[in-house]
Design an enzyme around this catalytic site. Structure first.
Site, PDB file in Angstrom:
ATOM      1  N   ILE A 106      17.925  15.534 -70.866  1.00  0.00           N
ATOM      2  CA  ILE A 106      17.458  15.699 -69.496  1.00  0.00           C
ATOM      3  C   ILE A 106      18.406  14.929 -68.587  1.00  0.00           C
ATOM      4  CG2 ILE A 106      15.042  16.181 -70.014  1.00  0.00           C
ATOM      5  CD1 ILE A 106      14.350  13.321 -69.604  1.00  0.00           C
ATOM      6  N   ASP A 107      18.506  15.343 -67.339  1.00  0.00           N
ATOM      7  CA  ASP A 107      19.463  14.758 -66.412  1.00  0.00           C
ATOM      8  C   ASP A 107      19.189  13.280 -66.169  1.00  0.00           C
ATOM      9  OD1 ASP A 107      20.632  17.266 -66.072  1.00  0.00           O
ATOM     10  OD2 ASP A 107      19.320  17.766 -64.392  1.00  0.00           O
ATOM     11  N   MET A 108      20.217  12.589 -65.725  1.00  0.00           N
ATOM     12  CA  MET A 108      20.101  11.153 -65.447  1.00  0.00           C
ATOM     13  C   MET A 108      18.935  10.854 -64.506  1.00  0.00           C
ATOM     14  SD  MET A 108      22.951   8.590 -63.764  1.00  0.00           S
ATOM     15  CE  MET A 108      22.937   9.402 -62.153  1.00  0.00           C
ATOM     16  N   ARG A 158      15.997  23.187 -61.411  1.00  0.00           N
ATOM     17  CA  ARG A 158      16.659  22.934 -60.137  1.00  0.00           C
ATOM     18  C   ARG A 158      17.285  24.211 -59.578  1.00  0.00           C
ATOM     19  NH1 ARG A 158      20.417  17.964 -61.701  1.00  0.00           N
ATOM     20  NH2 ARG A 158      20.902  17.977 -59.455  1.00  0.00           N
ATOM     21  N   THR A 201      16.332  12.699 -63.869  1.00  0.00           N
ATOM     22  CA  THR A 201      15.059  13.258 -64.318  1.00  0.00           C
ATOM     23  C   THR A 201      14.422  12.263 -65.283  1.00  0.00           C
ATOM     24  OG1 THR A 201      15.860  15.527 -64.109  1.00  0.00           O
ATOM     25  CG2 THR A 201      13.927  15.179 -65.499  1.00  0.00           C
TER      26      THR A 201
END
Length: 306
Positions: A137-139, A238, A141
């Protein structure tokens, strides 16, 4: 060999460090600030200060440092462990933590923390720099992320990702009031043809991407939603919410190019995770509370106006 990257500013009034982080792949905002301080960023041929704000059409040139191989080290970084046994560990990742080392983030990552916590008991299938990582998962998130402790578990969980039996449910706050109570976005996603850091809806060559969403509450100018992923493409929620015209609050890449409600980085939390345990064959269903930053944003939005 000197590594240079150039692009043209597509916004006016955006801070140069934020603009760099949005356009240069794997470059964080703090790393962009260091490049600015070192004089490695030119705007229209001249060095600028790190608080410079872009003009539409600015020609920006960046000299990037040579990538260095970084030895992975175990670091004693606190982890919020939600579930753990000999096969699997599930972490409630904090917002701002990078999952695995990359340029600009050589340590302090989730992988560094896992190496300390788990020692040698992590799957090697993800590669030397991504031991045990089944999905990421993104930084910016927060939320649940599953890690395999052995190769058998890694393959088993990866198969569940492929056949969509591993269920992931997210909550987010988006701009605007979504009229429908629920819906589905089915639109293929691929790398943006121009912007290297962005993903986009790509009809030809894109990979299948399906997001189911439902409204939890509507506020003045915002909507709190729940999203269930049927597929797991990079930046999927997103990109899909941008397509609907309701980008995520705080998303400086796919949403508005300025911080709002005190938030830089998307308001997105991986709240639920459901999977079949690789050894027992039993269903594991995990759910976290909304993190403090998310609850603070909801409090700022006031009372729901459904």
């Amino acid at each position: 060999m000197i590594n240079k990257f150039s692009f043209t500013a597509d916004t006016a009034g955006e801070r140069i460090d934020a603009l760099l982080a949005r356009n240069v792949e794997n470059l964080s905002r703090s790393a962009a600030q260091r490049l600015l301080e070192q004089g490695d960023v030119l705007v229209n041929g001249s060095v600028v200060r790190k608080n410079y704000k872009s003009a539409l059409g600015d020609e920006i040139s960046v000299t990037l440092p040579q990538a260095e191989e970084v030895e992975l080290v175990a670091q004693n970084i606190p982890l919020d462990v939600v579930f753990e046994d000999e096969d699997v560990i599930v972490i409630n990742k904090s917002r701002g933590m990078v999952v695995h080392p990359a340029p600009g983030h050589s340590d302090g990552t989730l992988v560094n923390a896992l190496l300390y916590h788990c020692g040698d008991s992590l799957s090697g299938i993800g590669g030397e720099k991504r031991p045990g990582i089944v999905h990421r998962i993104d930084m910016d998130t927060s939320g649940l992320l599953i890690v395999a402790k052995n190769d058998f578990s890694h393959r088993f969980l990866s198969d569940q990702l492929s056949d969509h039996s591993l269920s992931r449910v997210y909550e987010a706050i988006v701009y605007g009031r979504i009229r429908e109570d629920k819906g589905t976005v089915n639109a293929p996603i691929g790398r943006h043809p121009v912007d290297r850091k962005r993903m986009a809806i790509v009809e030809r060559g894109g990979r299948e991407a399906v997001t189911h969403y439902e409204v939890i509450a509507r506020y003045n100018g915002f909507t709190h939603i729940r999203c269930r992923l049927e597929t797991g493409r990079t930046h999927q929620i997103r990109v899909h919410m941008e397509k609907l015209g309701h980008p995520l609050l705080g998303d400086m890449v796919y949403g508005r190019k300025r911080a709002e409600k005190g938030l830089e980085g998307q308001c997105l939390h991986a709240r639920e995770l459901k999977f079949i345990h690789p050894r027992s064959g039993e269903e594991v269903h995990l759910k976290t509370d909304l993190p403090e930053y998310f609850q603070n944003i909801l409090a700022k939005l006031g009372e729901p106006q459904n």
